[in-house]
Scaffold this active site. Sequence first.
Site, short mmCIF file in Angstrom:
data_model
loop_
_atom_site.label_atom_id
_atom_site.label_comp_id
_atom_site.label_asym_id
_atom_site.label_seq_id
_atom_site.Cartn_x
_atom_site.Cartn_y
_atom_site.Cartn_z
N ARG A 1 76.17 48.86 49.84
CA ARG A 1 76.54 47.46 49.55
C ARG A 1 75.11 46.59 49.47
O ARG A 1 74.79 45.48 48.81
CB ARG A 1 77.77 46.87 50.19
CG ARG A 1 79.09 47.42 49.75
CD ARG A 1 80.31 46.68 50.53
NE ARG A 1 80.17 45.24 50.25
CZ ARG A 1 80.93 44.76 49.16
NH1 ARG A 1 81.65 45.59 48.35
NH2 ARG A 1 81.08 43.53 49.05
N ASP B 1 78.75 46.06 59.86
CA ASP B 1 80.22 45.97 59.57
C ASP B 1 80.89 45.04 60.64
O ASP B 1 80.89 45.06 61.88
CB ASP B 1 81.11 47.09 59.81
CG ASP B 1 82.78 46.93 59.36
OD1 ASP B 1 83.06 45.96 59.06
OD2 ASP B 1 83.21 48.18 59.39
N ASN C 1 79.75 32.77 56.26
CA ASN C 1 80.55 32.94 55.21
C ASN C 1 81.70 33.95 55.21
O ASN C 1 82.42 34.04 54.58
CB ASN C 1 79.74 32.99 53.91
CG ASN C 1 80.45 33.39 52.69
OD1 ASN C 1 80.89 32.37 52.13
ND2 ASN C 1 80.37 34.57 52.26
N TYR D 1 95.69 34.20 58.24
CA TYR D 1 94.53 33.59 57.67
C TYR D 1 94.39 32.07 58.35
O TYR D 1 93.25 31.37 58.62
CB TYR D 1 94.54 33.63 56.24
CG TYR D 1 93.72 32.88 55.62
CD1 TYR D 1 92.26 33.63 55.46
CD2 TYR D 1 93.72 31.83 55.06
CE1 TYR D 1 91.15 32.83 54.80
CE2 TYR D 1 92.57 31.06 54.35
CZ TYR D 1 91.46 31.75 54.27
OH TYR D 1 90.31 31.08 53.63
N LYS E 1 91.28 30.20 60.46
CA LYS E 1 90.41 29.16 59.72
C LYS E 1 90.65 27.91 60.71
O LYS E 1 89.59 27.05 60.73
CB LYS E 1 91.14 28.76 58.15
CG LYS E 1 90.70 30.07 57.43
CD LYS E 1 89.39 30.39 57.17
CE LYS E 1 88.60 31.46 57.49
NZ LYS E 1 87.25 31.76 57.30
N VAL F 1 89.07 28.73 45.24
CA VAL F 1 88.17 28.98 44.16
C VAL F 1 88.32 30.61 43.53
O VAL F 1 88.83 31.63 44.32
CB VAL F 1 86.76 29.02 44.30
CG1 VAL F 1 86.43 27.52 44.48
CG2 VAL F 1 86.17 29.68 45.45
N THR G 1 87.21 33.67 43.52
CA THR G 1 86.47 34.68 43.91
C THR G 1 87.48 36.13 44.19
O THR G 1 88.63 36.05 43.82
CB THR G 1 85.87 34.53 45.19
OG1 THR G 1 86.69 34.14 46.03
CG2 THR G 1 84.94 33.22 44.96
#
Length: 257
Positions: A37, A55, A81, A153, A157, A184, A186
């Site tokens: 990657r 990782d 991010n 999740y 956050k 968004v 993604t």
Amino acid sequence: MSRVFITGSSDGLGLLAARRLVAEGHRVTLHARNQRRADDTQAALPQADGVLIGDLSAMAGMRQVAGQANEAGRFDAVIHNAGIGPREPRRVGTDDGLAQVFAVNVLAPYLLTALTERPGRLVYLSSGLHRGGHASLDDAQWTHRRWDGGQAYSDSKLFDVALAFAVARRWPAVRSNAVGPGWVPTKMGGPGASDDLSLGSVTQAWLAVSDDPAAMVSGRYFYHQQREETHPAARDIAFQDELLGYCAQLTGTELSG
């Protein structure tokens, strides 16, 4: 010109933010979880200074990335991010025995913050869904509760916003803020996401480098460059310190005062 490091920048909002910053003349270092990657990421943005590899679901990988970041020299800003989204159908455990969502979304930014040389600015990616998070670290690894990917999740956050605010409080010389980029389209957000993808990377890039007085703040939560209120627990000092203590216990690494 600023030097900026962005975790989880092989695609999605991380790569979009990197492209935005490079276009503005800044030096950007990317991150990917493995060599394959990393090669693809460097090819996607050849102007980047390089790609750090590790990782972030494993503490060893987190430490590996922190070590590479320190070898690269102090960054002016770090954008945390990297993240796992709300649609995980089952609990995925890591080699460290943690829930993968917690490891990547919360523990990685904590440990990278604790181990890397302090930048001038820190930006933590959160979500508007943090307002539905539970301000509790009881069973934070989801070993006793029935798995709920959306709740895991949202909790993570909320922890991210609390982490950003805790760092702002402990490190007054560093501008530390959290960002909700919007829903968004993604890979994480999915094709049905309704927010504007072109705006999804604006605020974190702005907070990382801008001299706009509105960006020269700390301990704030932003959505599309506007300050917004957060879950009340994010500003609770006792909860912030509980979170820092929990992460320190898991990693064996304390965030210095």
